[in-house]
Motif scaffolding. Structure first.
Motif, PDB file in Angstrom:
ATOM      1  N   VAL A 111      28.122  -8.676  25.493  1.00 44.91           N
ATOM      2  CA  VAL A 111      28.871  -9.894  25.156  1.00 44.91           C
ATOM      3  C   VAL A 111      29.364  -9.783  23.718  1.00 44.91           C
ATOM      4  O   VAL A 111      30.539 -10.057  23.427  1.00 44.91           O
ATOM      5  N   SER A 112      28.499  -9.361  22.812  1.00 45.39           N
ATOM      6  CA  SER A 112      28.882  -9.184  21.415  1.00 45.39           C
ATOM      7  C   SER A 112      29.990  -8.138  21.284  1.00 45.39           C
ATOM      8  O   SER A 112      30.962  -8.338  20.545  1.00 45.39           O
ATOM      9  N   GLN A 172      33.972  -8.519  19.877  1.00 50.73           N
ATOM     10  CA  GLN A 172      34.620  -7.645  18.893  1.00 50.73           C
ATOM     11  C   GLN A 172      35.931  -7.091  19.436  1.00 50.73           C
ATOM     12  O   GLN A 172      36.932  -7.031  18.721  1.00 50.73           O
ATOM     13  N   LEU A 173      35.919  -6.691  20.703  1.00 50.65           N
ATOM     14  CA  LEU A 173      37.128  -6.130  21.307  1.00 50.65           C
ATOM     15  C   LEU A 173      38.216  -7.192  21.463  1.00 50.65           C
ATOM     16  O   LEU A 173      39.402  -6.904  21.265  1.00 50.65           O
ATOM     17  N   LEU A 215      40.217 -20.831  11.320  1.00 50.91           N
ATOM     18  CA  LEU A 215      39.006 -21.055  12.109  1.00 50.91           C
ATOM     19  C   LEU A 215      37.836 -20.297  11.501  1.00 50.91           C
ATOM     20  O   LEU A 215      38.013 -19.216  10.950  1.00 50.91           O
ATOM     21  N   GLN A 216      36.669 -20.868  11.604  1.00 54.36           N
ATOM     22  CA  GLN A 216      35.453 -20.189  11.178  1.00 54.36           C
ATOM     23  C   GLN A 216      34.946 -19.349  12.344  1.00 54.36           C
ATOM     24  O   GLN A 216      34.208 -19.822  13.184  1.00 54.36           O
ATOM     25  N   VAL A 217      35.377 -18.119  12.401  1.00 51.77           N
ATOM     26  CA  VAL A 217      35.012 -17.250  13.516  1.00 51.77           C
ATOM     27  C   VAL A 217      33.661 -16.626  13.251  1.00 51.77           C
ATOM     28  O   VAL A 217      33.414 -16.103  12.173  1.00 51.77           O
ATOM     29  N   GLN A 218      32.797 -16.707  14.226  1.00 50.38           N
ATOM     30  CA  GLN A 218      31.505 -16.046  14.145  1.00 50.38           C
ATOM     31  C   GLN A 218      31.670 -14.645  14.720  1.00 50.38           C
ATOM     32  O   GLN A 218      31.511 -14.424  15.903  1.00 50.38           O
ATOM     33  N   THR A 219      32.026 -13.698  13.857  1.00 47.45           N
ATOM     34  CA  THR A 219      32.205 -12.335  14.339  1.00 47.45           C
ATOM     35  C   THR A 219      30.868 -11.634  14.375  1.00 47.45           C
ATOM     36  O   THR A 219      30.049 -11.805  13.474  1.00 47.45           O
ATOM     37  N   PRO A 220      30.629 -10.861  15.418  1.00 52.02           N
ATOM     38  CA  PRO A 220      29.385 -10.115  15.499  1.00 52.02           C
ATOM     39  C   PRO A 220      29.309  -9.096  14.359  1.00 52.02           C
ATOM     40  O   PRO A 220      30.309  -8.515  13.974  1.00 52.02           O
TER      41      PRO A 220
END
Length: 166
Positions: free
Chosen positions: A130-131, A135-136, A147-152
């Motif tokens: 999922v993580s 990313q992809l 936006l506050q993106v929660q990137t892995p």
């Protein structure tokens, strides 16, 4: 694919509960997490639509604007995500590959490149996948500005490790 593997009842679009029952509880949670990720990071950008590919391919949930962003393919006891990467995107993906789960790397390596890009079908079977999918997706299209993106988080690549297609 056999009839038991894909959702092949073309008489009606699958409901959320139908998909959850078909792919299983853990996979339904992963499906929901990825759909929430798309909705949160690309608000108002993509329309989702169910497409029926006949008895051979069954139902697919596609996220699209003018071009397809990704498609979710429900299968018995699992689901897969289809991503198509164009030329410039493939270079970015290949730099990221060493940091991805081994079967994601293998799925990419086995994928076919057509005139419109490399079609990669990944089985989403763990939280790490999922993580990786997040990313992809971010690599494929940056989220809306502001936006506050929660990137892995990705571990730094080991020096000299490269992926080459054979």
């Amino acid at each position: 694919m056999s009839e038991a593997t894909r959702m092949v009842d073309g008489s009606r679009e699958p409901a959320e509960a139908d998909v959850a029952d078909f792919i299983g509880k853990q996979n339904a949670a992963r499906w929901a997490e990825l759909t929430r990720f798309i909705a949160a990071n690309y608000p108002g950008v993509f329309n989702s639509e169910w497409l029926f590919g006949g008895r051979k391919h069954g139902w697919t949930l596609r996220f699209k604007k003018s071009k397809s962003f990704c498609s979710f393919v429900p299968e018995r006891g699992r689901f897969r995500v289809l991503l198509v990467f164009g030329g410039a995107e493939r270079q970015k993906v290949e730099r990221l590959l060493p940091d991805l789960v081994s079967h994601v790397r293998e799925d990419y390596g086995k994928s076919t490149t057509y005139h419109d890009g490399t079609w990669v079908l990944v089985c989403v079977d763990s939280a790490k996948v999922v993580s990786d999918m997040k990313q992809l997706l971010i690599l494929k299209r940056q989220p809306k500005p502001g936006l506050q993106v929660q990137t892995p988080r990705v571990a730094p690549r080991a020096a000299g490790r490269r992926f080459t297609r054979g």
